[in-house]
Every structure is written in structure tokens, then in C-alpha cells.
Scaffold this motif. Sequence first.
Motif, PDB file in Angstrom:
ATOM      1  N   LEU A   1       0.833  -1.202   0.000  1.00 19.60           N
ATOM      2  CA  LEU A   1       0.000   0.000   0.000  1.00 19.60           C
ATOM      3  C   LEU A   1       0.871   1.257   0.000  1.00 19.60           C
ATOM      4  O   LEU A   1       0.557   2.248  -0.672  1.00 19.60           O
ATOM      5  CB  LEU A   1      -0.927  -0.002   1.218  1.00 19.60           C
ATOM      6  N   LEU A   2       1.965   1.208   0.742  1.00 16.38           N
ATOM      7  CA  LEU A   2       2.883   2.346   0.792  1.00 16.38           C
ATOM      8  C   LEU A   2       3.543   2.569  -0.566  1.00 16.38           C
ATOM      9  O   LEU A   2       3.718   3.715  -1.007  1.00 16.38           O
ATOM     10  CB  LEU A   2       3.952   2.097   1.864  1.00 16.38           C
ATOM     11  N   LEU A   3       3.882   1.487  -1.254  1.00 20.62           N
ATOM     12  CA  LEU A   3       4.457   1.615  -2.593  1.00 20.62           C
ATOM     13  C   LEU A   3       3.461   2.226  -3.573  1.00 20.62           C
ATOM     14  O   LEU A   3       3.820   3.080  -4.394  1.00 20.62           O
ATOM     15  CB  LEU A   3       4.902   0.243  -3.109  1.00 20.62           C
ATOM     16  N   LEU A   4       2.217   1.795  -3.494  1.00 21.23           N
ATOM     17  CA  LEU A   4       1.196   2.352  -4.381  1.00 21.23           C
ATOM     18  C   LEU A   4       1.008   3.854  -4.121  1.00 21.23           C
ATOM     19  O   LEU A   4       0.842   4.644  -5.058  1.00 21.23           O
ATOM     20  CB  LEU A   4      -0.129   1.611  -4.194  1.00 21.23           C
TER      21      LEU A   4
ATOM     22  N   GLN B   1       2.426   9.571  -5.678  1.00 20.53           N
ATOM     23  CA  GLN B   1       3.142  10.815  -5.403  1.00 20.53           C
ATOM     24  C   GLN B   1       4.165  11.126  -6.495  1.00 20.53           C
ATOM     25  O   GLN B   1       4.375  12.281  -6.857  1.00 20.53           O
ATOM     26  CB  GLN B   1       3.863  10.718  -4.055  1.00 20.53           C
ATOM     27  N   SER B   2       4.790  10.069  -7.022  1.00 22.19           N
ATOM     28  CA  SER B   2       5.850  10.271  -8.019  1.00 22.19           C
ATOM     29  C   SER B   2       5.306  10.770  -9.353  1.00 22.19           C
ATOM     30  O   SER B   2       6.071  11.238 -10.198  1.00 22.19           O
ATOM     31  CB  SER B   2       6.621   8.969  -8.231  1.00 22.19           C
ATOM     32  N   ARG B   3       3.997  10.668  -9.552  1.00 24.08           N
ATOM     33  CA  ARG B   3       3.398  11.117 -10.813  1.00 24.08           C
ATOM     34  C   ARG B   3       3.036  12.599 -10.800  1.00 24.08           C
ATOM     35  O   ARG B   3       2.504  13.116 -11.788  1.00 24.08           O
ATOM     36  CB  ARG B   3       2.142  10.292 -11.118  1.00 24.08           C
ATOM     37  N   LYS B   4       3.257  13.282  -9.700  1.00 27.22           N
ATOM     38  CA  LYS B   4       2.919  14.706  -9.638  1.00 27.22           C
ATOM     39  C   LYS B   4       3.688  15.477 -10.707  1.00 27.22           C
ATOM     40  O   LYS B   4       4.877  15.238 -10.920  1.00 27.22           O
ATOM     41  CB  LYS B   4       3.248  15.264  -8.251  1.00 27.22           C
TER      42      LYS B   4
ATOM     43  N   GLY C   1       9.408  12.423  -9.647  1.00 26.15           N
ATOM     44  CA  GLY C   1       9.636  11.035 -10.038  1.00 26.15           C
ATOM     45  C   GLY C   1      10.441  10.231  -9.036  1.00 26.15           C
ATOM     46  O   GLY C   1      10.218   9.027  -8.858  1.00 26.15           O
ATOM     47  N   ARG C   2      11.371  10.892  -8.345  1.00 22.26           N
ATOM     48  CA  ARG C   2      12.221  10.157  -7.402  1.00 22.26           C
ATOM     49  C   ARG C   2      11.562   9.957  -6.043  1.00 22.26           C
ATOM     50  O   ARG C   2      12.157   9.353  -5.147  1.00 22.26           O
ATOM     51  CB  ARG C   2      13.561  10.882  -7.250  1.00 22.26           C
ATOM     52  N   ALA C   3      10.321  10.432  -5.868  1.00 15.01           N
ATOM     53  CA  ALA C   3       9.613  10.228  -4.603  1.00 15.01           C
ATOM     54  C   ALA C   3       9.445   8.736  -4.305  1.00 15.01           C
ATOM     55  O   ALA C   3       9.465   8.319  -3.143  1.00 15.01           O
ATOM     56  CB  ALA C   3       8.247  10.906  -4.637  1.00 15.01           C
TER      57      ALA C   3
END
Length: 301
Positions: free
Chosen positions: A50-53, A58-61, A72-74
Motif C-alpha cells: 500500500l505504501l508503494l502504491l 506521489q511520483s506522478r505529480k 519522479g524520485r519520490a
Amino acid sequence: MSAESSKAIFYALAANAGIAIIKFAATALTGSGAMFAEAIHSSADCGNQLLLLFGLRQSRKPPSPLHPMGSGRAINFYSLLVALLLFFVGGAFSVYEGIHRLIAREPLQHAYVAIAVLGISVVLETLSLIGALRAIRAGAPTKSLWRWFRETRESDLLVVAGEDIAALAGLAIAFAAVLLTVVTGNPVWDALGSIGVGLLLMTIAGLIAREVKSMIVGESASPEMRGEIETFLRARGEIRSIINLITLQWGKEIVVAVQAEMIYYAESRAMVAAINVIEADLQAKFPQVRWVFFEPDFVVR
């Protein structure tokens, strides 16, 4: 994030949710320390997925004034959190539980239930690992698993594959511990199994954390990708020589900085136009390349 990588995370989440429920039920029936350690491990894995999802979301912002190159590096940060959770919640707690049961010497009840549950868990974890391996092979069909582990820039898939491998190895240890407890009648084996599972999880979590830390610090594109980019640039007729080439993996995208000596152009506008063509062709050939910084220079001969 590739479709295969996304599927691998959802496969792992579904498998671990089912396994955790079964293991907790078996723990209540058997009183097995090794089984309880495995139940905690599977629960932690559900939280990890769930944390990875969430990290992928977040990385798609999109880029912003505060983060001009995007987020992307989030995903690397969240992958490190998952590795730490695997180490402490999965590994350290299992060791603690094993030591507690080693001192208390609590008897194992309904051992065959524990063995059956472990067998079912092996099947489900194997299916999850197959999903992760399919995603790995889609991006690196010829690499060995260890080489992929050291060279991959996909921290999310790295964590999922690492968790699945740790889970299967942990199940093998737990199965052996419960079986030895049944054969010998000595609950010490069950306690040692819990400690063994914990040490295994802590070791794999440490390896994952080391690789993810390197990604957070900043890694180049994969050796193959960097080589292909360099070959492409050296083959360009507009470029006389490559002085310096830097690639930087930024989540799923790549930053390229080139310092090159150009062929002679009578006008600076013609050189700028040539550089623009090179950049456009580079991004067309390598869609992962999001940003290109090109500096024309000369070599003193």
C-alpha cells in the motif's frame, strides 16, 4: 511505472492479504512462534505494498516551481520506508518473538494445521513472485536476477521482488522449524525458526535499503541505456567529439547532460538549430529521456 510492474504490486498485495489472514488463524490454533512471525511478516508486507502504491501516486505529480523536474524520485523515498519496515516490523519483531518463545518454551499445538497453512502460503507467494519475475523479464530479459538487483533503477519492483524472495525463504525456514518441533517434541526448534525468519528478513531488507539509498543519492541511467545514448550521440554527423556525458535516473525518466565539440558552423544560429535537431532525435529514439541539457564546447589540441 510499467503495466507489468503495477501488476506485480497488486499480485503481491492480494497474496499477502490472504496469507496474513490464514497465518493469524493458524497462530491462534497452534501457538506457533514461527507461524506468528510469518503472520506479522505478511501483514507488514500488505502495508508495504500500500505504501508503494501511494509512493507511485506521489511520483506522478507534475513539475512545479518547487520541484521543476517533477517528483519522479519520490518512489525511492517510499521504497526506503518499505525496506525499513521490513527490517524492523518484519525482521526485528520476529527475532524478538523467537527469543521470547525460546525463554518461555511454549508448546506447539495442532502442528499439522501450521504445516498445511505454510504449504498454502508457499503456493500464493510463488504466484506473487512469478508476477514480479515476469515484470523483471519484461525489462531485462537476459540479465541474471542478481545482476538485475544490482543494476535496476526501479525501486518499487526491487522491493516487491525482494519481499517475495524473503517470504519464500522465510516460509521454508518456518516449515522446517515446525516440522522439527513435531518430530522432536522440542519447542526450541519453533523459537529458533522465528529467529531465523527474522534474521533473514533483516538481511534482505538491508540489501534492499543499500540499493535504494544509492538511487536516492542519484544514479546514472542503467549501463545499457547510457551506452546506447552515447553510441547515438557519437554517430551524429553534427558532433565532432563527446567531451562529457552525464545521465541521471529521475524516477521512470532520464536526465541527459551533454558537453560536445561540434563541427564547424559559420553562424551560431546554425549550430543552435543543429543542437535542437539532436535533442529532438534523442528524445524520439529514447522516450525515457525527459530533459536534455546540451553544451557546445571545444577541445584544445
